[in-house]
Write an enzyme that holds these catalytic residues in place. Structure first.
Site, PDB file in Angstrom:
ATOM      1  N   HIS A  67       1.053  -1.314   0.142  1.00  0.00           N
ATOM      2  CA  HIS A  67      -0.077  -0.066   0.044  1.00  0.00           C
ATOM      3  C   HIS A  67       0.828   1.246   0.094  1.00  0.00           C
ATOM      4  O   HIS A  67       0.410   2.484  -0.408  1.00  0.00           O
ATOM      5  CB  HIS A  67      -1.001  -0.078   1.067  1.00  0.00           C
ATOM      6  N   ASP A 116      -0.698  -7.400   1.401  1.00  0.00           N
ATOM      7  CA  ASP A 116       0.113  -6.231   1.488  1.00  0.00           C
ATOM      8  C   ASP A 116       1.705  -6.168   1.540  1.00  0.00           C
ATOM      9  O   ASP A 116       2.266  -5.948   2.455  1.00  0.00           O
ATOM     10  CB  ASP A 116      -0.598  -5.372   2.624  1.00  0.00           C
ATOM     11  N   SER A 214       4.553   1.796   8.318  1.00  0.00           N
ATOM     12  CA  SER A 214       4.491   0.435   7.191  1.00  0.00           C
ATOM     13  C   SER A 214       5.522   0.231   6.591  1.00  0.00           C
ATOM     14  O   SER A 214       6.375   0.652   5.947  1.00  0.00           O
ATOM     15  CB  SER A 214       3.303   1.304   6.137  1.00  0.00           C
ATOM     16  N   GLY A 215       5.554  -1.278   6.254  1.00  0.00           N
ATOM     17  CA  GLY A 215       6.523  -2.118   5.627  1.00  0.00           C
ATOM     18  C   GLY A 215       7.748  -2.308   6.676  1.00  0.00           C
ATOM     19  O   GLY A 215       8.614  -3.047   6.082  1.00  0.00           O
TER      20      GLY A 215
END
Length: 264
Positions: A67, A116, A214-215
């Site tokens: 994302h 994701d 995120s990630g």
């Protein structure tokens, strides 16, 4: 403002001045790590701003959340910074790379919440040293509920303020069973926490990952098990962080993508 179901929509909204009510990812209740003690960490940046975390799994490849791609316009001005502790300081340990390509997991488009994951290919290979090192996913099985894990990132430290932390931080979270996480008092199947996903948080809601993380990696018992994906708001005990479990399906995809025929 309505709650959106799309990870990419929520991530875009979180980057605006509006208060996001969706998937945002940051370190809440953590501590600053010793400089360069997590040499596998990558800062994925657009226009000079930190957007997402990532993990260097090969000298020319970074693993992150799919994302995150929604924040980039045709890949222009997008870079990956390795060897950083402070995002703002001119550290000699930093290596900066242009991005050659983004490769999202094939089924991300049809089922973004459960797939994701994305690989980022750097234009040139990183020089591995004490400040820049690899961390490859090694999980073979699921993570048991109750397991303590560490999540690392430059995400915001205040759930009301969405600016990233300048220095790398880490927090310990506890894995929550999918049954509990899918229950009415938690996510109530919105989203459905599948076998590809892991919930982890804090019983009092004081420790969490959130926007900007995120990630980044979820490391359990020294092994790289999962990636930060999302969660509703930040630091809410009944809305813990959601992570992508790097199971055998995803590891097989990573291995095939990084095969020599694809690595150049």
């Amino acid at each position: 403002m309505p709650k959106f179901s799309s990870l990419s929509l929520c991530f875009l909204i979180a980057g605006t001045s509006m208060t996001p009510e969706c998937f945002n990812v940051e370190i809440i209740g953590g501590r600053e790590v010793s400089p360069h003690s997590r040499p596998f960490m990558a800062s994925i940046q657009y226009g000079g701003n930190h957007i997402c975390g990532g993990v260097l799994i090969h000298p020319q490849w970074v693993l992150t959340a799919a994302h995150c791609h929604s924040r980039f316009a045709k890949g222009r001005s997008s870079k990956v910074v390795l060897g950083a502790h402070s995002l703002s300081k001119n550290e000699a340990s930093k290596q900066t790379f242009e991005i050659k390509k983004f490769i999202r997991f094939p089924r991300f488009t049809s089922d973004p919440k459960s797939n994701d994951i994305m690989l980022v290919e750097l234009h040139t290979a990183a020089k591995l040293n004490k400040h820049v090192q690899l961390l490859y996913p090694k999980s073979k099985n699921d993570i048991r509920a109750g397991t303590k894990c560490q999540v690392t990132g430059w995400g915001a430290t205040d759930p009301e303020l969405f600016s990233p932390s300048d220095t790398l931080r880490e927090v310990t979270v506890t894995v929550i069973s999918r049954k509990v996480c899918n229950s009415p008092s938690y996510y109530n199947h919105n989203p459905i926490i599948t076998k590809n996903m892991v919930c982890a948080g804090d019983a009092r809601g004081q420790k969490d990952s959130c926007q900007g993380d995120s990630g980044g990696p979820l490391v359990c018992k020294g092994a790289f098990y999962a990636l930060v994906s999302g969660g509703h708001k930040c630091g809410d005990a009944k809305k813990p962080g959601i992570y992508m479990l790097l199971n055998q399906k995803y590891q097989a995809w990573i291995k095939s993508t990084l095969a020599p025929s694809h690595a150049n």
